[in-house]
Design an enzyme around this catalytic site. Structure first.
Site, PDB file in Angstrom:
ATOM      1  N   HIS A 244      11.923-113.186 -70.306  1.00  0.00           N
ATOM      2  CA  HIS A 244      12.643-114.405 -70.677  1.00  0.00           C
ATOM      3  C   HIS A 244      11.801-115.638 -70.358  1.00  0.00           C
ATOM      4  O   HIS A 244      11.710-116.568 -71.162  1.00  0.00           O
ATOM      5  CB  HIS A 244      13.970-114.533 -69.909  1.00  0.00           C
ATOM      6  CG  HIS A 244      15.002-113.515 -70.244  1.00  0.00           C
ATOM      7  ND1 HIS A 244      15.648-112.794 -69.271  1.00  0.00           N
ATOM      8  CD2 HIS A 244      15.509-113.105 -71.431  1.00  0.00           C
ATOM      9  CE1 HIS A 244      16.533-111.989 -69.849  1.00  0.00           C
ATOM     10  NE2 HIS A 244      16.459-112.152 -71.159  1.00  0.00           N
TER      11      HIS A 244
ATOM     12  N   ARG B 263      10.524-107.612 -78.589  1.00  0.00           N
ATOM     13  CA  ARG B 263       9.752-106.698 -77.754  1.00  0.00           C
ATOM     14  C   ARG B 263       9.245-105.507 -78.547  1.00  0.00           C
ATOM     15  O   ARG B 263       8.146-105.034 -78.324  1.00  0.00           O
ATOM     16  CB  ARG B 263      10.607-106.172 -76.604  1.00  0.00           C
ATOM     17  CG  ARG B 263      11.005-107.221 -75.605  1.00  0.00           C
ATOM     18  CD  ARG B 263      11.956-106.644 -74.595  1.00  0.00           C
ATOM     19  NE  ARG B 263      13.158-106.161 -75.294  1.00  0.00           N
ATOM     20  CZ  ARG B 263      14.370-106.166 -74.806  1.00  0.00           C
ATOM     21  NH1 ARG B 263      14.581-106.580 -73.588  1.00  0.00           N
ATOM     22  NH2 ARG B 263      15.391-105.732 -75.497  1.00  0.00           N
TER      23      ARG B 263
END
Length: 168
Positions: free
Chosen positions: A19, A93
């Site tokens: 994050h 991701r």
């Protein structure tokens, strides 16, 4: 001159190094980055929304740029509109993320075509990190140091001490 505002939404339960990577990079793309901490009871949160906001504020305090952390509990596009955003920032991701995010971006565009979705690829070293997995590792007594900022590691350890480890 128009202020470019981006929204980076998530549960941030807890905030991870992945994050943080997206926040640092996303903050460079806009004049103001609004981090929207949302409630998602289906994700079985470890921290309250207020605790997550405080965590995100603490961890982002040293990042250059105009960063604002707020809660929201509405459709993302309604939240983005209220914040005056012209873009949604999302991290990717893996291929599985792409499929989900691609579908969400398409739906969001149908809801509000004026707000673009921008995808940032996670740093290769951070790609496997997911909050869900961090919580699971911590609950089973594993080390999470490689996945979260130091203060978050302490927060998670304290919460695990309160609720108890699994497998004991």
């Amino acid at each position: 001159m128009t202020t470019r505002i981006g929204v980076y939404p998530g549960t941030f339960d807890p905030i991870t190094l992945g994050h943080m990577d997206i926040i640092r990079r996303g903050a460079k793309l806009v004049d103001r980055l609004v981090i929207g901490v949302t409630t998602n009871p289906s994700k079985n949160p470890m921290f309250t929304v207020e605790e997550r906001v405080a965590m995100v504020e603490r961890e982002t305090a040293g990042i250059p740029g105009d960063i604002k952390v707020v809660t929201f509990n509405s459709l993302l596009m309604d939240f983005a509109e209220r914040e005056g955003a012209s873009m949604i920032v999302r991290g990717l991701r893996a291929v599985a993320d792409f499929e989900y995010e691609y579908q969400m971006a398409g739906m969001n565009q149908q809801l509000n075509h004026r707000i673009e979705t921008v995808f940032l690829m996670a740093d290769v070293s951070l790609q496997p990190i997911a909050s869900r997995l961090v919580k699971e590792i911590a609950l089973f007594g594993g080390a999470i140091r490689k996945f979260v900022p130091p203060a978050v590691e302490i927060d998670v350890a304290a919460r695990v001490a309160e609720i108890g480890r699994k497998g004991d």
